[in-house]
Design an enzyme around this catalytic site. Sequence first.
Site, PDB file in Angstrom:
ATOM      1  N   HIS A 141      -1.861   4.606  -8.466  1.00 39.95           N
ATOM      2  CA  HIS A 141      -3.163   4.875  -7.790  1.00 39.95           C
ATOM      3  C   HIS A 141      -3.040   4.049  -6.790  1.00 39.95           C
ATOM      4  O   HIS A 141      -2.935   2.791  -6.722  1.00 39.95           O
ATOM      5  CB  HIS A 141      -4.349   4.609  -8.708  1.00 39.95           C
ATOM      6  N   CYS A 142      -2.982   4.470  -5.448  1.00 40.44           N
ATOM      7  CA  CYS A 142      -3.070   3.828  -4.245  1.00 40.44           C
ATOM      8  C   CYS A 142      -4.394   3.470  -3.687  1.00 40.44           C
ATOM      9  O   CYS A 142      -5.066   4.296  -3.369  1.00 40.44           O
ATOM     10  CB  CYS A 142      -2.211   4.696  -3.213  1.00 40.44           C
ATOM     11  N   LYS A 143      -4.689   2.049  -3.725  1.00 41.71           N
ATOM     12  CA  LYS A 143      -6.008   1.599  -3.286  1.00 41.71           C
ATOM     13  C   LYS A 143      -6.124   1.536  -1.798  1.00 41.71           C
ATOM     14  O   LYS A 143      -7.181   1.478  -1.215  1.00 41.71           O
ATOM     15  CB  LYS A 143      -6.258   0.257  -3.891  1.00 41.71           C
ATOM     16  N   ASN A 146      -7.504   5.158  -1.516  1.00 41.65           N
ATOM     17  CA  ASN A 146      -8.388   5.448  -2.475  1.00 41.65           C
ATOM     18  C   ASN A 146      -8.108   6.787  -3.113  1.00 41.65           C
ATOM     19  O   ASN A 146      -8.880   7.653  -3.262  1.00 41.65           O
ATOM     20  CB  ASN A 146      -9.720   5.507  -1.932  1.00 41.65           C
TER      21      ASN A 146
END
Length: 347
Positions: A141-143, A146
Amino acid sequence: MPFLKDAVTLVKEPQQLPSIPLSWFPSSVFAAFNVTLLLFLSGLFFGFPCRWLVQNGEWAFPAITGPLFILTFFSLVSLNFSDPGILHRGSTKEDPMTVHVVRVNQRAFRLEWCPKCLFHRPPRTYHCPWCNICVEDFDHHCKWVNNCIGHRNFRLFMLLVLSLCLYSGALLVTCLTFLFRTRHLPFSLDKGMAILVAVPAAGFLIPLFLLLLIQALSVSRAESSYESKCRYHPEYNPFDQGFAKNWYLAMFAPLGPNYMSEVVCLQRPVGTAWIQEKTKPSPPRRPKHCRPGPPGPQHQPRRVPGKGPPGSGEAAALQEMRRLPASVEKSPGGPRQPTAEPAAGDP
């Protein structure tokens, strides 16, 4: 309860990430801030040091940094709204206790039940606690954007990392060239903006290059970032098909159907083949209120007239007569109708 033969290894998927009850608003604001930061630094670059170089006949720098900015901005915005490979949610009619097994290159995988999405997850599919979805070929999950990185947007993520590396390097080289060309001139606003752009460009360049290197190694081994972190395949990776084939499947092979647009089969036509094994329901469980009796002779309940055990009584006798084979007797006038043979003890 053993389900497959002992020769086939049954693999259980790694433990899921913990559920994180965070609101979507802070992460969305952070992703929007990253897009704004890219536009702000690019505006300072093209408005001050790059403008001075163009006015002095240096057209090579904007010719290189311009297309890189367009590519970086396009990939960043597209990755924010891309589909990572979200799978449809199941229904309450599915049995979570049913065992589903698929085999990939002689390695058996037991499909884990997702209590949030209510279906048995295919291999390499995991539930993201931040997005609350199951993603096919989940990588991480790439913050920064998002969004999850999975089967359908992994190529776009690699394009973003590569374009950011090239664009940051081009910004740093251009700003240093501008400062070197104007070293004999007094300090000006152009020099201040060049330093303001060069410092974050140099700070982002090294982490981005390391990230690109790590992702390239993961693609070469056919192993996602999540699987590498959990050490999912310590000895043998059944999804590894060689260096060239791994890069082809990850970057150039057809993506297959979009599961969010229509309900389709989970079997992909391209990639590692999945062989569905025979589905076997889980063994029935004894109710909690029914406990086995002590060893030895058990107490038999007293029989009550008219209430015998199942399979006794007049109805059972009639069923027994109906199950008896019928015989056909021949007579001079033709065949007679079938008659049931009398039971023992009948006159």
